[in-house]
Motif scaffolding. Structure first.
Motif, PDB file in Angstrom:
ATOM      1  N   LEU A  79      41.252  54.786  35.946  1.00  0.00           N
ATOM      2  CA  LEU A  79      42.432  55.018  35.111  1.00  0.00           C
ATOM      3  C   LEU A  79      43.692  54.444  35.749  1.00  0.00           C
ATOM      4  O   LEU A  79      44.466  53.730  35.097  1.00  0.00           O
ATOM      5  N   VAL A  80      43.907  54.738  37.029  1.00  0.00           N
ATOM      6  CA  VAL A  80      45.118  54.259  37.707  1.00  0.00           C
ATOM      7  C   VAL A  80      45.105  52.740  37.825  1.00  0.00           C
ATOM      8  O   VAL A  80      46.121  52.074  37.586  1.00  0.00           O
ATOM      9  N   LEU A  81      43.959  52.167  38.182  1.00  0.00           N
ATOM     10  CA  LEU A  81      43.889  50.715  38.343  1.00  0.00           C
ATOM     11  C   LEU A  81      44.128  49.996  37.019  1.00  0.00           C
ATOM     12  O   LEU A  81      44.912  49.041  36.950  1.00  0.00           O
ATOM     13  N   SER A  82      43.467  50.449  35.959  1.00  0.00           N
ATOM     14  CA  SER A  82      43.593  49.763  34.672  1.00  0.00           C
ATOM     15  C   SER A  82      44.988  49.923  34.081  1.00  0.00           C
ATOM     16  O   SER A  82      45.560  48.967  33.545  1.00  0.00           O
ATOM     17  N   PHE A  83      45.568  51.112  34.203  1.00  0.00           N
ATOM     18  CA  PHE A  83      46.895  51.319  33.611  1.00  0.00           C
ATOM     19  C   PHE A  83      47.979  50.607  34.416  1.00  0.00           C
ATOM     20  O   PHE A  83      48.932  50.065  33.844  1.00  0.00           O
ATOM     21  N   SER A  84      47.849  50.594  35.740  1.00  0.00           N
ATOM     22  CA  SER A  84      48.853  49.908  36.553  1.00  0.00           C
ATOM     23  C   SER A  84      48.784  48.401  36.365  1.00  0.00           C
ATOM     24  O   SER A  84      49.775  47.703  36.598  1.00  0.00           O
ATOM     25  N   ARG A  85      47.639  47.903  35.927  1.00  0.00           N
ATOM     26  CA  ARG A  85      47.482  46.459  35.741  1.00  0.00           C
ATOM     27  C   ARG A  85      47.990  45.994  34.382  1.00  0.00           C
ATOM     28  O   ARG A  85      48.695  44.986  34.289  1.00  0.00           O
ATOM     29  N   ARG A  86      47.633  46.707  33.299  1.00  0.00           N
ATOM     30  CA  ARG A  86      47.966  46.243  31.949  1.00  0.00           C
ATOM     31  C   ARG A  86      48.908  47.164  31.177  1.00  0.00           C
ATOM     32  O   ARG A  86      49.384  46.786  30.108  1.00  0.00           O
ATOM     33  N   ARG A  87      49.132  48.376  31.667  1.00  0.00           N
ATOM     34  CA  ARG A  87      50.008  49.334  30.988  1.00  0.00           C
ATOM     35  C   ARG A  87      49.557  49.595  29.554  1.00  0.00           C
ATOM     36  O   ARG A  87      50.380  49.752  28.647  1.00  0.00           O
ATOM     37  N   SER A  88      48.270  49.634  29.352  1.00  0.00           N
ATOM     38  CA  SER A  88      47.717  49.862  28.020  1.00  0.00           C
ATOM     39  C   SER A  88      46.836  51.104  28.043  1.00  0.00           C
ATOM     40  O   SER A  88      45.846  51.158  28.786  1.00  0.00           O
ATOM     41  N   VAL A  89      47.205  52.085  27.229  1.00  0.00           N
ATOM     42  CA  VAL A  89      46.429  53.319  27.169  1.00  0.00           C
ATOM     43  C   VAL A  89      45.048  53.059  26.578  1.00  0.00           C
ATOM     44  O   VAL A  89      44.034  53.563  27.071  1.00  0.00           O
ATOM     45  N   LEU A  90      44.993  52.250  25.520  1.00  0.00           N
ATOM     46  CA  LEU A  90      43.710  51.968  24.874  1.00  0.00           C
ATOM     47  C   LEU A  90      42.760  51.229  25.815  1.00  0.00           C
ATOM     48  O   LEU A  90      41.562  51.523  25.861  1.00  0.00           O
ATOM     49  N   LEU A  91      43.301  50.275  26.563  1.00  0.00           N
ATOM     50  CA  LEU A  91      42.458  49.539  27.507  1.00  0.00           C
ATOM     51  C   LEU A  91      41.954  50.458  28.615  1.00  0.00           C
ATOM     52  O   LEU A  91      40.792  50.375  29.026  1.00  0.00           O
ATOM     53  N   SER A  92      42.819  51.353  29.076  1.00  0.00           N
ATOM     54  CA  SER A  92      42.410  52.302  30.115  1.00  0.00           C
ATOM     55  C   SER A  92      41.315  53.231  29.602  1.00  0.00           C
ATOM     56  O   SER A  92      40.338  53.516  30.306  1.00  0.00           O
ATOM     57  N   LEU A  93      41.472  53.698  28.359  1.00  0.00           N
ATOM     58  CA  LEU A  93      40.456  54.578  27.781  1.00  0.00           C
ATOM     59  C   LEU A  93      39.140  53.839  27.573  1.00  0.00           C
ATOM     60  O   LEU A  93      38.062  54.428  27.726  1.00  0.00           O
ATOM     61  N   ARG A  94      39.225  52.555  27.227  1.00  0.00           N
ATOM     62  CA  ARG A  94      37.992  51.780  27.052  1.00  0.00           C
ATOM     63  C   ARG A  94      37.227  51.676  28.358  1.00  0.00           C
ATOM     64  O   ARG A  94      36.003  51.817  28.388  1.00  0.00           O
ATOM     65  N   HIS A  95      37.938  51.450  29.450  1.00  0.00           N
ATOM     66  CA  HIS A  95      37.257  51.376  30.743  1.00  0.00           C
ATOM     67  C   HIS A  95      36.750  52.753  31.181  1.00  0.00           C
ATOM     68  O   HIS A  95      35.692  52.852  31.814  1.00  0.00           O
TER      69      HIS A  95
END
Length: 274
Positions: A79-95
């Motif tokens: 969660l932290v890695l994906s959100f800090s990289r793209r700032r996208s909630v949907l992308l973070s939830l997908r991962h």
């Protein structure tokens, strides 16, 4: 300052190891060799060791809730890695949905194994004392109790005999492979100059320590509680689950029915990292 420098050095070294192509390609083979070496490991340990007791703190604290610990640390890291990289909630939830899929596989196999065990096993109750005049009076006599489930049988202090697959080894192998896959992208993330503050590095370090702990507990189970056929089947089931998810299903995405592999959509070298 010194602590932060040590954290950077440790996480950089761990990221280099986990992201190494040789490690990623052969880690499952290492687990396979470890499982096959189980009977030999039991010859080199003392049964008087503290790790030979199922009541040991590590077994009670971590093994019984292994999937929960894995979800907490890996989920937080992803969660932290994906959100800090793209700032996208949907992308973070997908991962994050990869954890949900792996959890569904684990729970599904647990249910199947439970049904299989109840269908192929039987419950036995030890008699308090053998009948007088019995020529086998020196042996423990068992009374078959029909209609009992495995959970109820063991809960009542009776004995269950039947077909079994080690759920502990299954879970540990699956968690080890999952941790190795999810943390492998951190090396590419650092190479692309992604934001790597202390919180993210600490989460990554916790994941690495958890991987080391799961490997240690797997080694303890194989050495101190050898049950070669059931443990081998459990390990094979864990490796099969990992292969089906990370090498079968996830490479088909990302799409509406597939979360995709780790790193895809996050890193410029996402395909390579995945």
């Amino acid at each position: 300052m010194v602590v932060n420098s040590a954290l950077v050095v440790l996480t950089d070294l761990a990221a280099m190891l986990l992201g190494n192509i040789m490690f990623r390609r052969h880690f499952h083979l290492f687990l396979s060799v470890l499982l096959l070496s189980g009977p030999g490991l039991s010859l080199w340990v003392s049964q008087y060791s503290v790790f030979a007791k199922r009541t040991h703190f590590l077994y009670r604290m971590f093994l019984r809730s292994g999937w929960g610990w894995t979800c907490i640390f890996v989920g937080s890291f992803v969660l932290v890695l994906s959100f800090s990289r793209r700032r996208s909630v949907l992308l973070s939830l997908r991962h994050l949905s990869r954890m949900l899929a792996a959890g569904g596989v684990w729970l599904g196999f647990r249910k199947v194994l439970d049904l299989l065990g109840n269908a192929t096993g039987s419950c036995y109750e030890a008699l308090a004392a053998p009948p007088e005049g019995d020529p086998a009076s020196g042996q423990i006599l068992l009374l078959l109790r029909e209609g009992e489930s495995k959970a109820r049988c063991l809960g009542n202090g009776m004995q269950w005999r039947g077909y079994e697959v080690s759920e502990d080894v299954f879970l540990l192998c699956l968690c080890c492979l999952l941790l190795a896959e999810e943390t492998a992208v951190f090396g590419c993330y650092l190479e692309e100059r992604g934001a790597s503050g202390s919180p993210l590095r600490i989460l990554f370090l916790f994941c690495v320590l958890l991987l080391a702990l799961w490997l240690f507990l797997l080694l303890c189970l194989l050495a101190y509680f050898p049950q070669f056929p059931t443990q081998l089947l459990g390990g094979a089931l864990g490796c099969l689950s990992w292969r089906g998810l990370y090498q079968g299903w996830y490479p088909l995405g990302p799409s509406w029915f597939c979360p995709g592999k780790p790193g895809v959509g996050l890193l410029n070298a996402g395909e390579k990292a995945a």
